[in-house]
Every structure is written in structure tokens, then in C-alpha cells.
Scaffold this active site. Structure first.
Site, PDB file in Angstrom:
ATOM      1  N   ARG A  62       0.826  -1.190   0.222  1.00 38.44           N
ATOM      2  CA  ARG A  62      -0.048   0.283  -0.284  1.00 38.44           C
ATOM      3  C   ARG A  62       0.300   1.285   0.265  1.00 38.44           C
ATOM      4  NH1 ARG A  62      -5.330  -0.049   0.458  1.00 38.44           N
ATOM      5  NH2 ARG A  62      -6.276  -2.412   1.286  1.00 38.44           N
ATOM      6  N   HIS A 106     -18.895  10.391   0.092  1.00 36.17           N
ATOM      7  CA  HIS A 106     -19.400   8.661   0.735  1.00 36.17           C
ATOM      8  C   HIS A 106     -20.558   8.646   1.027  1.00 36.17           C
ATOM      9  CE1 HIS A 106     -18.921   5.100   3.697  1.00 36.17           C
ATOM     10  NE2 HIS A 106     -19.663   5.601   4.032  1.00 36.17           N
TER      11      HIS A 106
END
Ligand code: GRF
Length: 211
Positions: A62, A106
Site C-alpha cells: 500500500r 461517502h
């Protein structure tokens, strides 16, 4: 002119809403995807917007992916990074680098239902109201100072698909407005709160088209 770099992973309908809004003072410097086949990339390229793909599967960690992504983004000298359906968990180093200059949308009324399957979670919880949230990005997933929220009713016969479609309409309305407020320099952070310049108590921070 403020440079915007928009990150997507898929169809990019929020990205399209932001592009189509033609926000005064904003220039879409690039649209970047972690998925080379993201439909939104082709849409942006057709409109002459610079596009790039950085395939996360080519990176061993990541951290390595986020470092390469930050280098790519910074090549476009962004004033604001806009996450628009960018389906990646971000490393703390990445979020710190863009602190105060990265927004996300979101599909829930945060702090309820961070993570995935927000609409099913809202239905399962018996919510009467669902919605979406535009927020500054912090190291914590789907958390951070809230710029704006849009609310919609949840009907007794809703399923994930019908509720998602109702919320998405609000996303497309809310996100361009929030980006425009940032670009106009109207957003100020005060701890976890966002202060919006010239906002009246009844102005459009919360839109509730409830019947
Ligand atoms: C949107 O619902 C957004 O809120 C969520 O993922 C979806 C992306 O849709 N984070 P799109 O790619 O913008 O059409």
C-alpha cells in the site's frame, strides 16, 4: 485558477458532475484511476481532460502504491485532490500529505456507516433517513471534518439499488457545490468542524428533500 485532480475507480459519475458543473476558478488538471479500465477515464479523455491510470496491482505494498500515486498527482500541482468513488484505503502518509486539501464523498450520513454496503446497512438498521457526506480526508477511513450532507427518505420497500439511486442524485448535487466552496476559499477548518464563509443558518449545508 485552482487545479483539481480527481481520483476515481469506476464509472465516475461524481467526477462527471464536477466536470459538468464548470466551477468558476477551477481547472480539472487530471483524472486518475487505480483501475486502467475505469469507465470514467474514457469519459474524461473524450472531453480533452488529462487522464492517467496507476494500477495498484503492480505494487507490492500500500505504501509503495500511495507513494507512486502522490508523485503522479503532484505532477499536476493540485490545489485540491477530489476522491470520487476512489475505492482504496489510504495510508496515513498519503492522507497527511494532502491534509486540508483532499475531499471525499461517502454514501451515508457520517459518522453512521463508514465502509462498504452503506445503503444495505441503513436499510437493515431501520433508518428513516439516509444520505451522503462530503468530508475532508483524514487517516481514519470515511472520517474527517464534514463539509456538507444531503439527506433522502428511506421507504419501506427500498432495497440497496433504489436507495443508492436516490442518494446518488444528492451526491451529484452536493459534491460540485462543496468543491466550489473550497475553490472559492470559503471553507475553514476548526478542529473537526468546517466553517463555511458567508453561510446563513438556513443555507444549503444540509439539503433534506423529505416529503
Ligand atoms: C458513490 O456512491 C460514492 O459516494 C462512493 O462510490 C460511488 C462512486 O460512484 N464512494 P461514481 O464512480 O462517482 O459514479
Amino acid at each position: 485558477m485552482k487545479n483539481l485532480v480527481i481520483l476515481i475507480s469506476g464509472r465516475g459519475s461524481n467526477m462527471q458532475a464536477i466536470v459538468d458543473a464548470q466551477i468558476p476558478g477551477a481547472r480539472i488538471a487530471a483524472v486518475i484511476s487505480n483501475r486502467p479500465d475505469a469507465a470514467g477515464l474514457a469519459w474524461a479523455a473524450e472531453r480533452g481532460i488529462a487522464t492517467a491510470a496507476l494500477d495498484h496491482k503492480q505494487y507490492s505494498s500500500r505504501e509503495a502504491f500511495d507513494a507512486a500515486l502522490a508523485e503522479l498527482i503532484d505532477g499536476y500541482a493540485p490545489d485540491l485532490v477530489v476522491l470520487a468513488g476512489f475505492m482504496r484505503i489510504l495510508t496515513p502518509g498519503f492522507t497527511a500529505h494532502y491534509e486540508g486539501r483532499m475531499l471525499n464523498i461517502h454514501p451515508s450520513l457520517l459518522p453512521a456507516f463508514p465502509g462498504l454496503h452503506t445503503h444495505q446497512q441503513a436499510i437493515n438498521a431501520g433508518c428513516r433517513i439516509a444520505g451522503c457526506t462530503v468530508h475532508f480526508v483524514t487517516a481514519e477511513l470515511d472520517h474527517g471534518p464534514i463539509v456538507a450532507q444531503g439527506a433522502v427518505p428511506v421507504y419501506h420497500d427500498d432495497n440497496e439499488t433504489t436507495l443508492a439511486a436516490r442518494v446518488l442524485e444528492q451526491e451529484h448535487r452536493l459534491y460540485p457545490q462543496a468543491v466550489a466552496q473550497f475553490v472559492a476559499g470559503r471553507l475553514r477548518l476548526d478542529g473537526l468542524r468546517v466553517l463555511v464563509a458567508d453561510e446563513t443558518p438556513t443555507s444549503a449545508r444540509l439539503a433534506v428533500p423529505l416529503d
